[in-house]
Design an enzyme around this catalytic site. Structure first.
Site, PDB file in Angstrom:
ATOM      1  CG  MET A   1      -5.372  -3.405  13.291  1.00  0.00           C
ATOM      2  SD  MET A   1      -4.610  -1.955  13.943  1.00  0.00           S
ATOM      3  CE  MET A   1      -4.786  -0.858  12.554  1.00  0.00           C
TER       4      MET A   1
ATOM      5  NE  ARG B   1      -5.570  -4.472  -3.956  1.00  0.00           N
ATOM      6  CZ  ARG B   1      -6.178  -4.823  -2.861  1.00  0.00           C
ATOM      7  NH1 ARG B   1      -5.486  -5.065  -1.780  1.00  0.00           N
ATOM      8  NH2 ARG B   1      -7.482  -4.909  -2.821  1.00  0.00           N
TER       9      ARG B   1
ATOM     10  N   GLY C   1      -6.546 -10.922   8.128  1.00  0.00           N
ATOM     11  CA  GLY C   1      -6.129 -11.325   9.464  1.00  0.00           C
ATOM     12  C   GLY C   1      -5.225 -10.291  10.110  1.00  0.00           C
TER      13      GLY C   1
ATOM     14  CB  CYS D   1       6.241 -40.985 -14.163  1.00  0.00           C
ATOM     15  SG  CYS D   1       7.103 -42.224 -13.202  1.00  0.00           S
TER      16      CYS D   1
ATOM     17  CD  GLU E   1       9.012 -46.811  -7.696  1.00  0.00           C
ATOM     18  OE1 GLU E   1       7.940 -46.200  -7.594  1.00  0.00           O
ATOM     19  OE2 GLU E   1       9.123 -47.875  -8.337  1.00  0.00           O
TER      20      GLU E   1
ATOM     21  CB  SER F   1      11.204 -42.431 -14.861  1.00  0.00           C
ATOM     22  OG  SER F   1       9.991 -41.748 -14.652  1.00  0.00           O
TER      23      SER F   1
ATOM     24  NE  ARG G   1       0.155 -45.729 -12.783  1.00  0.00           N
ATOM     25  CZ  ARG G   1      -0.232 -44.525 -13.202  1.00  0.00           C
ATOM     26  NH1 ARG G   1      -0.927 -44.376 -14.328  1.00  0.00           N
ATOM     27  NH2 ARG G   1       0.063 -43.458 -12.478  1.00  0.00           N
TER      28      ARG G   1
ATOM     29  NE  ARG H   1      -5.202   3.391   3.907  1.00  0.00           N
ATOM     30  CZ  ARG H   1      -5.270   3.740   2.628  1.00  0.00           C
ATOM     31  NH1 ARG H   1      -4.681   4.859   2.211  1.00  0.00           N
ATOM     32  NH2 ARG H   1      -5.891   2.963   1.764  1.00  0.00           N
TER      33      ARG H   1
ATOM     34  CE  LYS I   1      -3.788  -0.620   2.353  1.00  0.00           C
ATOM     35  NZ  LYS I   1      -4.464  -0.914   3.636  1.00  0.00           N
TER      36      LYS I   1
ATOM     37  CG  HIS J   1     -11.302 -34.196   6.805  1.00  0.00           C
ATOM     38  ND1 HIS J   1     -12.468 -34.685   6.256  1.00  0.00           N
ATOM     39  CD2 HIS J   1     -10.451 -35.233   6.862  1.00  0.00           C
ATOM     40  CE1 HIS J   1     -12.310 -35.974   6.008  1.00  0.00           C
ATOM     41  NE2 HIS J   1     -11.103 -36.338   6.382  1.00  0.00           N
TER      42      HIS J   1
ATOM     43  NE  ARG K   1       4.712 -48.997 -12.794  1.00  0.00           N
ATOM     44  CZ  ARG K   1       3.965 -48.333 -11.911  1.00  0.00           C
ATOM     45  NH1 ARG K   1       4.508 -47.399 -11.167  1.00  0.00           N
ATOM     46  NH2 ARG K   1       2.687 -48.583 -11.806  1.00  0.00           N
TER      47      ARG K   1
ATOM     48  CG  ASN L   1       2.802 -40.361  -6.932  1.00  0.00           C
ATOM     49  OD1 ASN L   1       2.912 -39.137  -6.809  1.00  0.00           O
ATOM     50  ND2 ASN L   1       2.036 -40.917  -7.843  1.00  0.00           N
ATOM     51  CG  ASP L   2       6.025 -45.930  -4.460  1.00  0.00           C
ATOM     52  OD1 ASP L   2       5.563 -46.161  -3.320  1.00  0.00           O
ATOM     53  OD2 ASP L   2       5.672 -46.549  -5.472  1.00  0.00           O
TER      54      ASP L   2
ATOM     55  CE1 TYR M   1       9.672 -38.562 -18.700  1.00  0.00           C
ATOM     56  CE2 TYR M   1      11.894 -38.656 -19.599  1.00  0.00           C
ATOM     57  CZ  TYR M   1      10.827 -39.266 -18.936  1.00  0.00           C
ATOM     58  OH  TYR M   1      10.932 -40.555 -18.516  1.00  0.00           O
TER      59      TYR M   1
HETATM   60  P1  ADP Z   1      -7.806  -2.126   3.298  1.00  0.00           P
HETATM   61  O1  ADP Z   1      -6.416  -2.585   3.186  1.00  0.00           O
HETATM   62  O2  ADP Z   1      -8.681  -3.018   4.105  1.00  0.00           O
HETATM   63  O3  ADP Z   1      -8.393  -1.747   1.970  1.00  0.00           O
HETATM   64  P2  ADP Z   1      -7.389   0.663   3.749  1.00  0.00           P
HETATM   65  O4  ADP Z   1      -6.213   1.076   4.523  1.00  0.00           O
HETATM   66  O5  ADP Z   1      -7.301   0.791   2.292  1.00  0.00           O
HETATM   67  O6  ADP Z   1      -7.759  -0.814   4.172  1.00  0.00           O
HETATM   68  O7  ADP Z   1      -8.595   1.518   4.296  1.00  0.00           O
HETATM   69  C1  ADP Z   1      -9.902   1.125   4.349  1.00  0.00           C
HETATM   70  C2  ADP Z   1     -10.804   2.201   3.811  1.00  0.00           C
HETATM   71  O8  ADP Z   1     -10.568   3.438   4.438  1.00  0.00           O
HETATM   72  C3  ADP Z   1     -10.602   2.393   2.356  1.00  0.00           C
HETATM   73  O9  ADP Z   1     -11.845   2.395   1.696  1.00  0.00           O
HETATM   74  C4  ADP Z   1      -9.916   3.700   2.218  1.00  0.00           C
HETATM   75  O10 ADP Z   1     -10.328   4.325   1.058  1.00  0.00           O
HETATM   76  C5  ADP Z   1     -10.392   4.456   3.474  1.00  0.00           C
HETATM   77  N1  ADP Z   1      -9.355   5.387   3.909  1.00  0.00           N
HETATM   78  C6  ADP Z   1      -8.122   5.060   4.312  1.00  0.00           C
HETATM   79  N2  ADP Z   1      -7.389   6.172   4.574  1.00  0.00           N
HETATM   80  C7  ADP Z   1      -8.190   7.226   4.335  1.00  0.00           C
HETATM   81  C8  ADP Z   1      -8.006   8.644   4.405  1.00  0.00           C
HETATM   82  N3  ADP Z   1      -6.853   9.179   4.760  1.00  0.00           N
HETATM   83  N4  ADP Z   1      -9.035   9.418   4.073  1.00  0.00           N
HETATM   84  C9  ADP Z   1     -10.224   8.863   3.703  1.00  0.00           C
HETATM   85  N5  ADP Z   1     -10.455   7.556   3.625  1.00  0.00           N
HETATM   86  C10 ADP Z   1      -9.444   6.721   3.931  1.00  0.00           C
HETATM   87 MG    MG Z   2       5.909 -46.625  -7.530  1.00  0.00          MG
HETATM   88 MG    MG Z   3      -7.932  -0.548   0.856  1.00  0.00          MG
END
Ligand code: ADP
Ligand code: MG
Ligand code: MG
Length: 902
Positions: free
Chosen positions: A109, A343, A107, A854, A767, A786, A582, A98, A29, A459, A637, A790-791, A874
């Site tokens: 923040m 991005r 996962g 193989c 193998e 070859s 085989r 951010r 970012k 699972h 084989r 797997n084995d 190959y």
């Molecule tokens: P994520 O990685 O989950 O997309 P972001 O850091 O991009 O999180 O932020 C989440 C939301 O907050 C986004 O929609 C972004 O546009 C908005 N946001 C982040 N920083 C600002 C800012 N400085 N002003 C206004 N909106 C913001």
């Molecule tokens: Mg075998």
């Molecule tokens: Mg974002």
């Protein structure tokens, strides 16, 4: 940097100081915000705290020396630039904090917006916004909510609850109906929630808010979910995350403000033209959170033409600059457009191919880069049949696409019922909360598997992928009630026997039967679609990229095929030979009887008779295969499995004998068979009398096969055809085993081949770990190796393949002992090391030794790259994997400067 360097390490970068190639240091970012800033795009000013600072903090447990001062300095310059001070009571500067790692990671923040607001500056903010109290209190309540949830771990539901309460009291569902007083009340409620859970008041000091938020981002690198995700995605654990501090701009200032997300092309189909959502009078996550209905981005043209035109212009520039599909986040504050993120955007498999082709046409990238931008997993996905969704079908739930494919069938809730209905010829979908090893039979019987819990490594997901069965896991909108034999989703109740359809690629669940259509990519490989003459952009692009991959790759691609029909299909898919034919099936069917005679033979004569009867049958099989392959190499084989696998199972025989005896019938033959089965019983058949051991123990068995192969080749050649047989001896662990088999084989071949010009190579599978470790010796007696990975994996790890995947692999995956089953993708550190040793020492002993692999690893993308790197000649894989291997072998051969595709 030298230890005595007097210059303090630089931990904070202004956006103007970074660029897109600094992802390691600034995170994705931050690097892209810097890049946009330097392109002169309207990005709110801010700065990025480096991953180095994060790593230092995580190792020592405190912020590194100098960090606080650098933040202070950058904050001051931000304040100067904005003409406001952080949290100033009369005219506050607010910022967002951010997270942003190198790879985007669920996962971690999330973001805290509106940092700097407190009981006093909220008044100042309102005044600055033209006495817009509603806006100011809305911003404040968002801060407490996000800060509470992500920085202080206050349960988010409690805030949502309080918000719902106020809306209910007001009799509305729309947060826009809440006025300034309502929101002021909400701030009070939120503060109480905050105090209750944290034991302290909501921090009023802006700098403290900022520091706590930064620290929380650092800490979130090691949150449990983030750790798990990294293991699964094989993202290194020591990268750390950067933190971005960005001056706030406001999309919630009124109807002339708003916020949106967009893609520069359709990430679903790859079609050109912008694609996105916009929400007026909203902040940040509101767009994706679905709290209000967004409008298609195109409608922004009516709402604010100036911003719309500017946005389109920026999107075109970004594509031109990144030379790829970009996704963006933006906010409009009272008619002024701000870019908040960009991005290189995620896309579907089809879009990946289509876009890569388009970008070549547009002159933005070359074919090498296009090849680099797609991958074998995407191609494999495109080769599954798909649902035909042009009608009224709407998904009722969306889980995780755990194992691709499209499956429809009657819902069942137990393994037993799945087996029952399947036996009656019904297609069934096994629905469970989650599966466990007891469900295995039901999973085998079912067309598809649907669970309401669990992720990609549960699972259900692991086992389904192993079986190539469609699976959607973790569809948590489903409320599955197994005892009542029904599940509910939304307003729908689905009972046992009702039909559902699941899409293992998208994770979508549909009620009723959705028609399935064949993959156009498979039609193309089958030669049913002319790539030069179709309006299907996907097929055109796949063709072009495959052609380039074929030209680029060094690895040859062969197929595993046991019959002429398999061989023919594999050739259409581009196979350049058979790497594993085989011969087991040549002992089955109506030939079983001959095998029984062979096993029960009481003397040399009887055994020879049985073998002599098998010879012409096997010869005919080989003739068919050699004809189909028309001079391409065919590795045959010699028989590998334990012979008792060809006899009826013990229990069945015992019952037959008992029943026959009861009736007073002649049971001499059954009794002899039963005795043989008892005698041949093995505790560990995979480590027992099989492979080369059979050839050494049962006289004439291998000789018969060698003769059948040589005679078939001669027959084909005498007929004007071509044949290129390679005889492969399985399960060799010592060179002496191979030498013994070889001596006999050479004698037979010389006798059969005569002056026909047929050449037969003799080689071995590698193998057994010992074979890999003594490859130098073994190469003296082998013209090719070859790798039977797997084995080799089975014996390298000591994993019984038939048992372990269902029994405990899900747990190993969960614990991150491996990120992917070593049967799916080669374990390069261990089993791969054996391959490397054998390749090096084998070639040292016999230059020009032909090396192949193989086993299913030959069609696994990552493994193909490994085999390329080790220098094999190959890979060989099942016919459907041949195109995947071709593509990946091409990708392994090119070097590009292109972006990291993760
Ligand atoms: P994520 O990685 O989950 O997309 P972001 O850091 O991009 O999180 O932020 C989440 C939301 O907050 C986004 O929609 C972004 O546009 C908005 N946001 C982040 N920083 C600002 C800012 N400085 N002003 C206004 N909106 C913001
Ligand atoms: Mg075998
Ligand atoms: Mg974002």
């Amino acid at each position: 940097m030298a230890a005595h360097d007097p210059v303090e390490q630089k931990y904070v970068y202004d956006f103007a100081e970074g660029n897109k190639d600094l992802k390691d240091l600034l995170g994705g970012k931050g690097a892209n915000l810097a890049e946009m800033t330097n392109l002169g795009l309207p990005v709110p000013p801010g700065f990025t705290i480096t991953t180095e600072a994060c790593k230092a903090y995580l190792t020592t447990g405190r912020e590194p020396d100098g960090l606080a001062g650098q933040i202070e300095a950058h904050l001051e310059s931000l304040e100067r630039e904005m003409g406001r001070r952080l949290g100033d009571p009369d005219d506050p500067l607010l910022v967002s904090v951010r997270s942003g790692a190198k790879f985007s990671m669920p996962g971690m923040m999330e973001t805290v917006l509106n940092v700097g607001l407190n009981d006093r500056s909220v008044i100042g903010l309102s005044a600055q916004a033209g006495q817009n109290d509603r806006f100011a209190w809305d911003s404040y309540r968002r801060l407490i909510q996000m800060f509470g949830k992500t920085v202080c771990e206050v349960p988010g539901e409690e805030f949502e609850h309080a918000l719902d309460e106020i809306k209910r009291a007001k009799g509305t569902h729309d947060d826009l109906d809440l006025d300034a007083d309502d929101l002021r009340g909400l701030v009070d409620a939120y503060k109480k929630i905050f105090a209750k859970h944290t034991g302290r008041e909501f921090p009023q000091e802006p700098r403290e808010q900022l520091d706590l938020a930064i620290r929380a981002v650092f800490d979130s690198w090691n949150a449990e979910r983030a750790i798990l995700y990294r293991r699964q995605e094989r993202i290194p654990a020591d990268l750390g995350t950067a933190v971005n501090v960005v001056a706030m701009v406001f999309g919630n200032l009124g109807p002339d403000s708003g916020t949106g997300v967009a893609f520069t092309r359709d990430p679903g189909s790859g079609a050109q033209g912008i694609y996105g959502d916009y929400l007026a009078n909203a902040q940040g996550e509101d767009v994706v959170a679905g709290i209000r209905n967004t409008v298609p981005l195109q409608e922004l043209e009516q709402l604010d033409k100036t911003s719309y035109d500017q946005l389109l212009d920026i999107m075109a520039r970004l594509e031109e600059h990144y030379k790829d599909l970009c996704d963006i986040e933006f906010t409009i504050e009272r008619g002024k457009l701000w870019m908040l993120q960009t991005r290189v955007g995620k896309r579907t498999a089809a879009a990946a191919f289509v876009i890569a082709g388009q970008l070549v046409d547009e002159g933005l990238i070359d074919l090498d880069e296009a090849l680099h931008r797609v991958n074998g997993a995407q191609l494999a996905q495109l080769m599954f049949p798909r649902f035909q969704l042009d009608h009224e079908f709407e998904a009722v739930a969306k889980g995780i696409g755990a194992s691709p494919g499209a499956a429809s069938g009657k819902v069942v809730f137990t393994s037993a019922r799945a087996v029952e209905l399947a036996a009656e010829g019904e297609s069934v979908i096994l629905v469970r909360r989650e599966t466990n090893p007891d469900d295995l039979n039901g999973m085998i019987a079912a067309k598809g598997i649907l669970t309401s819990r669990g992720g990609k490594t549960s699972h259900a997901a692991v086992v389904a992928r192993g079986m190539g069965k469609t699976c959607v896991s973790g569809a948590d909108e489903l409320d599955v009630n197994v005892p009542a034999k029904r599940f509910t989703v939304g307003d729908h109740v689905v009972n046992e026997g009702d039909v559902v359809s699941i899409d293992g690629t998208t994770g979508k669940v549909y009620l009723g039967e959705v028609p399935v259509m064949p993959s156009e990519v498979v039609q193309y490989f089958e030669g049913e679609l002319d790539p030069e003459n179709t309006d299907d952009a996907l097929v055109r692009s796949v063709h072009r990229i495959m052609t380039h991959a074929d030209a680029a790759r060094r690895l040859r691609v062969r197929t595993n095929a046991d019959t002429g029909a398999d061989a023919a299909r594999a050739r259409r898919f581009g196979a350049e030979g058979i790497g594993l034919c085989r011969t087991e099936h040549m002992f089955l069917g109506d030939r079983r009887e001959l095998v029984e005679r062979l096993i029960l033979a009481s003397g040399e004569r009887e055994r020879e008779d049985a073998l002599a009867a098998l010879l012409p049958l096997q010869r005919a099989d080989f003739i068919e295969i050699f004809r189909e392959m028309d001079g391409l190499p065919v590795t045959v084989r010699l028989i590998d499995p334990p012979l008792h696998e060809f006899l009826p199972p013990l229990e069945q025989l015992a019952v037959n004998v008992a029943v026959a005896q009861e009736r007073g019938e002649d049971v001499a033959k059954e009794e002899a068979l039963l005795a043989a089965v008892r005698r041949m019983h093995e505790e560990n058949p995979m480590l027992g009398l099989r492979g080369v051991r059979l050839g050494l123990v049962i006289p004439g068995l291998f000789a018969m096969q060698v003769r059948a192969i040589a005679e078939a080749a001669v027959a084909v050649v005498r007929d004007g055809g071509k044949a290129c047989p390679e005889i492969m001896v399985p399960l060799v662990g010592a060179v002496q085993e191979l030498e013994t088999v070889r001596a006999e084989a050479e004698r037979i071949i010389a006798e059969v081949v005569g002056d026909s010009g047929v050449e037969v190579l003799i080689g071995t599978m590698i193998e057994v770990p010992r074979a890999a470790l003594t490859a130098g010796q073994i190469a003296e007696a082998a013209e090719f190796f070859s790798f039977g990975t797997n084995d080799l994996t089975q014996m390298g790890w000591g994993f019984s393949r038939d048992d372990v995947e269902g029994a405990f692999f899900w747990r190993y995956l969960e614990l991150g002992i491996f990120g992917i089953s070593p049967f799916e993708s080669i374990d390069t550190d261990g089993v791969g090391r054996l391959v490397r040793i054998a390749a090096e020492e084998g070639r040292a002993a016999r230059p020009g030794l032909k090396l192949g692999v193989c086993g299913e690893h030959g069609g696994d993308p990552d493994s193909v790259h490994f085999f390329h790197e080790v220098g094999l000649d190959y890979v060989s894989c099942s016919p459907f994997r041949v195109p995947v291997a071709r593509l990946e072998a091409g990708r392994a051969s090119i070097t590009t400067t292109g972006s990291d595709s993760r």
